[in-house]
Design a protein around this motif. Structure first.
Motif, PDB file in Angstrom:
ATOM      1  N   SER A  49       2.349 -25.983  15.634  1.00 15.29           N
ATOM      2  CA  SER A  49       2.192 -25.507  14.266  1.00 15.29           C
ATOM      3  C   SER A  49       2.479 -24.007  14.216  1.00 15.29           C
ATOM      4  O   SER A  49       2.016 -23.237  15.055  1.00 15.29           O
ATOM      5  N   THR A  59       0.414 -20.518  21.676  1.00 14.55           N
ATOM      6  CA  THR A  59       0.993 -21.705  21.033  1.00 14.55           C
ATOM      7  C   THR A  59       0.633 -22.994  21.758  1.00 14.55           C
ATOM      8  O   THR A  59       0.710 -24.076  21.175  1.00 14.55           O
ATOM      9  N   ARG A  62      -2.039 -25.225  20.075  1.00 12.58           N
ATOM     10  CA  ARG A  62      -1.792 -25.752  18.723  1.00 12.58           C
ATOM     11  C   ARG A  62      -0.602 -26.694  18.693  1.00 12.58           C
ATOM     12  O   ARG A  62       0.092 -26.790  17.680  1.00 12.58           O
TER      13      ARG A  62
END
Length: 328
Positions: A49, A59, A62
């Motif tokens: 996301s 990152t 997510r």
């Protein structure tokens, strides 16, 4: 007098419109290639996301629910990317304390691995002890689907070059360190000419300047003038002129902005190619700090099916087959 002024202005505007159309219409563009090139960003890895994404966002914490077993910047991820239809694989490098280069994206190892610290302050041997699947989670830390599966998967640059001697790569220098530029140039200069011809190096700052001076035979794409390039091209591109900042670079255009760029796609691609640049179409940008790749069929269909540039994607497993077998 006023009437005469408006008449002259109208003639001038009409002449400008006709000239701009003639210079930029694809009706007069060079013959198209059968399809665009496909650049697999970091090979094939997990996507995530981008909501609220910042430069220091981890990152790995997510990711979306995994649809394949591959991790970015790994040998297996590169193999999968080429098998899915990538023409070029992009990857990142960091120098290590023992004079090697590690293929890894993040500035630190904290996000993806169980280790801590700056990536370039590690030895290659120590980096290879880490589990790069350790930090990935799609449910806020309830489960870690790749933990224990990424041990030893950080490859060296030498391993990548040996595994894919006839493949095309786009290597990102991420630092401003002149020494890194010298080291990378020294390594690539030892390659056979035919293999070095398949490699492009990009980045900004002193590291890329030093690399370019040390390895003049390697194609180098600088990124320092990207903003100036877009501004100057917006002002002057109607005439067919390619500003200096748009030469020897990656001309990266979000898909939703592309139709408004002078000469897009094929007239622009041809002009850029004549000046050592590569036209690359990205995904959409809706005002965020970062732009997505072309990662789904809907975005791909907004790009001309035939153009002499490249498509940047994080999901080559989806996009590669569609580009190689286009649907009319």
């Amino acid at each position: 007098m006023v009437h005469r002024f408006f008449k002259i202005a109208g003639v001038a505007a009409g002449a400008f419109a006709v000239t701009a159309f003639a210079v930029n219409t694809d009706l007069l563009a060079p013959e198209e290639r059968p399809r665009p090139l496909v650049i697999a960003h970091r090979g094939l890895g997990q996507t995530f996301s981008r909501e609220g994404l910042q430069n220091d966002t981890c990152t790995a914490t997510r990711i979306f629910q995994p649809e394949h077993p591959y991790l970015e910047n790994t040998i297996e991820g590169f193999k999968a990317a080429f098998a899915a239809g990538a023409d070029i694989v992009e990857f990142d490098v960091h120098p290590t304390t023992d004079g090697q280069f590690a293929v890894f994206h993040d500035w630190t190892i904290d996000c993806r691995t169980e280790g801590t610290g700056v990536t370039r302050k590690q030895s290659l041997a120590d980096l290879k002890k880490l589990d790069i699947g350790y930090g990935y989670t799609a449910d806020g830390g309830k489960t870690f689907p790749f933990r224990g599966k990424g041990a030893g998967l950080i490859p060296s640059l030498d391993e990548v070059l040996a595994a894919f001697p006839d493949r095309r790569f786009l290597i990102n220098i991420k630092s401003n360190d002149e020494r890194e530029g010298h080291l990378l140039a020294a390594r690539l200069n030892t390659l056979p000419p035919e293999q070095r011809a398949n490699i492009m190096v990009y980045g900004g700052g002193k590291a890329i300047d030093t690399f370019k001076a040390s390895s003049p035979e390697t194609k180098v794409l600088g990124t320092d003038g990207a903003i100036r390039c877009f501004i100057r091209h917006a002002l002057l591109g109607w005439s067919g002129y390619v500003p200096q900042d748009c030469r020897q670079t990656l001309f990266m255009v979000p898909a939703n902005f592309a139709p408004f760029i002078w000469g897009y796609p094929n007239r622009l691609a041809a002009r850029l190619e004549d000046h050592g640049s590569l036209l690359v179409t990205l995904g959409h940008n809706n005002g965020e700090k970062s732009t997505t790749g072309v990662d789904d069929e809907q975005t791909l269909r907004r790009i001309p099916a035939r153009f002499n540039g490249a498509i940047w994607t994080n999901r080559v497993d989806r996009i590669g087959p569609l580009v190689h077998t286009p649907v009319d």
